[in-house]
Design an enzyme around this catalytic site. Structure first.
Site, PDB file in Angstrom:
ATOM      1  CE  LYS A 194      -4.001  -0.390   4.807  1.00  0.00           C
ATOM      2  NZ  LYS A 194      -5.400   0.361   4.767  1.00  0.00           N
ATOM      3  CG  HIS A 230      -2.324  -0.913   1.048  1.00  0.00           C
ATOM      4  ND1 HIS A 230      -2.065  -2.095   1.361  1.00  0.00           N
ATOM      5  CD2 HIS A 230      -3.388  -0.628   0.582  1.00  0.00           C
ATOM      6  CE1 HIS A 230      -3.499  -2.803   1.011  1.00  0.00           C
ATOM      7  NE2 HIS A 230      -4.132  -1.886   0.806  1.00  0.00           N
TER       8      HIS A 230
HETATM    9  P1  NAP Z   1      -8.228   9.703   3.430  1.00  0.00           P
HETATM   10  O1  NAP Z   1      -8.049  10.517   1.991  1.00  0.00           O
HETATM   11  O2  NAP Z   1      -7.114  10.173   4.495  1.00  0.00           O
HETATM   12  O3  NAP Z   1      -9.653  10.240   3.780  1.00  0.00           O
HETATM   13  C1  NAP Z   1     -10.132  10.346   5.251  1.00  0.00           C
HETATM   14  C2  NAP Z   1     -11.124  11.356   5.860  1.00  0.00           C
HETATM   15  O4  NAP Z   1     -11.807  10.962   6.822  1.00  0.00           O
HETATM   16  C3  NAP Z   1     -10.161  12.674   5.852  1.00  0.00           C
HETATM   17  O5  NAP Z   1     -10.718  13.747   5.023  1.00  0.00           O
HETATM   18  C4  NAP Z   1     -10.355  12.718   7.334  1.00  0.00           C
HETATM   19  O6  NAP Z   1     -10.436  14.090   7.701  1.00  0.00           O
HETATM   20  C5  NAP Z   1     -11.797  12.348   7.409  1.00  0.00           C
HETATM   21  N1  NAP Z   1     -12.061  11.785   9.087  1.00  0.00           N
HETATM   22  C6  NAP Z   1     -11.285  11.356   9.867  1.00  0.00           C
HETATM   23  N2  NAP Z   1     -12.039  11.072  10.977  1.00  0.00           N
HETATM   24  C7  NAP Z   1     -13.305  11.711  10.748  1.00  0.00           C
HETATM   25  C8  NAP Z   1     -14.607  11.661  11.547  1.00  0.00           C
HETATM   26  N3  NAP Z   1     -14.294  11.278  12.844  1.00  0.00           N
HETATM   27  N4  NAP Z   1     -15.487  12.369  10.988  1.00  0.00           N
HETATM   28  C9  NAP Z   1     -15.587  12.417   9.680  1.00  0.00           C
HETATM   29  N5  NAP Z   1     -14.641  12.400   8.717  1.00  0.00           N
HETATM   30  C10 NAP Z   1     -13.369  11.988   9.395  1.00  0.00           C
HETATM   31  O7  NAP Z   1      -8.212   8.394   3.642  1.00  0.00           O
HETATM   32  P2  NAP Z   1      -8.655   7.199   2.247  1.00  0.00           P
HETATM   33  O8  NAP Z   1      -7.599   6.710   1.411  1.00  0.00           O
HETATM   34  O9  NAP Z   1     -10.215   7.866   1.857  1.00  0.00           O
HETATM   35  O10 NAP Z   1      -9.115   5.939   3.182  1.00  0.00           O
HETATM   36  C11 NAP Z   1     -10.025   5.929   4.073  1.00  0.00           C
HETATM   37  C12 NAP Z   1     -10.126   4.541   4.691  1.00  0.00           C
HETATM   38  O11 NAP Z   1     -10.716   3.680   3.695  1.00  0.00           O
HETATM   39  C13 NAP Z   1      -8.707   3.782   5.075  1.00  0.00           C
HETATM   40  O12 NAP Z   1      -9.158   3.133   6.346  1.00  0.00           O
HETATM   41  C14 NAP Z   1      -8.651   2.943   4.201  1.00  0.00           C
HETATM   42  O13 NAP Z   1      -7.788   1.623   4.671  1.00  0.00           O
HETATM   43  C15 NAP Z   1      -9.947   2.342   3.589  1.00  0.00           C
HETATM   44  N6  NAP Z   1     -10.292   1.795   2.364  1.00  0.00           N
HETATM   45  C16 NAP Z   1     -10.987   0.534   2.260  1.00  0.00           C
HETATM   46  C17 NAP Z   1     -11.240   0.262   1.145  1.00  0.00           C
HETATM   47  C18 NAP Z   1     -12.534  -1.074   0.748  1.00  0.00           C
HETATM   48  O14 NAP Z   1     -12.900  -1.472  -0.224  1.00  0.00           O
HETATM   49  N7  NAP Z   1     -12.928  -1.294   2.053  1.00  0.00           N
HETATM   50  C19 NAP Z   1     -10.885   0.771  -0.048  1.00  0.00           C
HETATM   51  C20 NAP Z   1      -9.746   1.692   0.002  1.00  0.00           C
HETATM   52  C21 NAP Z   1      -9.434   2.471   1.340  1.00  0.00           C
HETATM   53  P3  NAP Z   1      -8.744  14.545   8.319  1.00  0.00           P
HETATM   54  O15 NAP Z   1      -7.978  14.737   6.902  1.00  0.00           O
HETATM   55  O16 NAP Z   1      -9.029  15.879   9.003  1.00  0.00           O
HETATM   56  O17 NAP Z   1      -8.319  13.551   9.219  1.00  0.00           O
END
Ligand code: NAP
Length: 267
Positions: free
Chosen positions: A160, A156
């Site tokens: 991450k 990744h």
């Molecule tokens: P990202 O770009 O860092 O986005 C996370 C967002 O959530 C950021 O804008 C963050 O704000 C916000 N956030 C954090 N805490 C919050 C809260 N309490 N309430 C509301 N918003 C909040 O991350 P990403 O790449 O989108 O990935 C997010 C997650 O999805 C990760 O855990 C990743 O491993 C997972 N994922 C899962 C799949 C699947 O298929 N299940 C696929 C891809 C990714 P701040 O920047 O201010 O912290």
């Protein structure tokens, strides 16, 4: 025609959240009613493309927004630190969570399942919503019956937060369910650098590679007499998860308790 499902998105200005917002806005069977995010600088509305013009509530107050928007489903792609309390808040307000954020422990899932039953609602938690990744896990679980010596390498991006990835943990759980537990390798083996052999799960190893430029890949490698078998999945872009998230948003309306793993909905 089925009623339109009212959807709130948490982490809406994050990388996955933005894709979810686009997916919900593009599907006439779904209505985006709230976009929730949290940032030191406040919600980055500019990144929540399209939501503002549709009269969606954009906020950093989860509980109030879920109530005011009358959301029926909350899709969460946030961070391992926030996801547990977000999911609990949704369940307590009888908003059905569809959670893609990774980093859950089995006891968290048990607790959320209990909470769902107490509040007579249901939710879906899936470490991976892509069909190819689910097939990789299923094929790996099948191969483990015949080739029980196995290691997982997951790759990744370097930002991450959790390791190993939720997908690799789920793959390991599915393999362990099909493989009699035993400790692989030389019992005399010694690591001269800590962690060189990766994390140990049920007697086999998971290795986490974190590098800039990498998106999401996983290899499951089986070793047998004079042969290896590699099962590999590569994700290239976030939009690839959205067909799965779309199905989950619709299926969660009929779920009781927590359903863990998107594979439950494939067949
Ligand atoms: P990202 O770009 O860092 O986005 C996370 C967002 O959530 C950021 O804008 C963050 O704000 C916000 N956030 C954090 N805490 C919050 C809260 N309490 N309430 C509301 N918003 C909040 O991350 P990403 O790449 O989108 O990935 C997010 C997650 O999805 C990760 O855990 C990743 O491993 C997972 N994922 C899962 C799949 C699947 O298929 N299940 C696929 C891809 C990714 P701040 O920047 O201010 O912290």
């Amino acid at each position: 025609m089925d009623a339109i499902i009212r959807v709130a998105v948490t982490g809406a200005s994050g990388r996955m959240g933005q894709e979810v917002v686009k997916m919900v806005l593009a599907d006439p069977a779904l209505k985006l009613v709230a976009a929730i995010d949290r940032s030191n600088q406040g919600v980055d509305i500019g990144r929540i493309v399209g939501a503002q013009e549709c009269g969606v509530i954009i906020s950093d107050d989860l509980e109030g927004t879920l109530r005011d928007s009358q959301a029926e489903v909350m899709v969460d792609f946030t961070t391992p630190h926030s996801v547990l309390s977000n999911t609990e808040t949704a369940i307590r307000n009888r908003v059905r969570p569809v959670v893609g954020t990774t980093g859950f422990k089995p006891e968290d899932i048990e607790r959320l399942d209990k909470l769902c039953h107490e509040h007579e609602t249901g939710g879906i938690i899936a470490p991976n919503f892509s069909v190819g990744a689910i097939l990789m896990m299923k094929f790996a679980a099948q191969a483990a019956k015949y080739m029980p010596h196995v290691e997982i390498i997951e790759y990744h991006g370097d930002q991450k937060l959790d390791a190993p990835s939720g997908t690799s943990v789920q793959t390991a759980e599915m393999i362990a369910a099909n493989r009699k537990e035993f400790r692989q390798g030389n019992p005399e083996e010694k690591e001269t650098i800590d962690g060189a052999r990766g994390g140990l799960y049920s007697g086999f190893r998971i290795h986490s590679v974190r590098l800039p430029g990498v998106f999401a890949q996983q290899e499951v490698i089986f070793g047998g007499y004079g042969q290896t078998l590699k099962i590999r999945h590569d994700s290239y872009e976030r939009a690839g998860y959205m067909p799965g998230v779309n199905i989950a948003v619709k299926r969660v309306m009929d779920v009781n308790g927590i359903v863990y793993g998107f594979e439950q909905f494939l067949d």
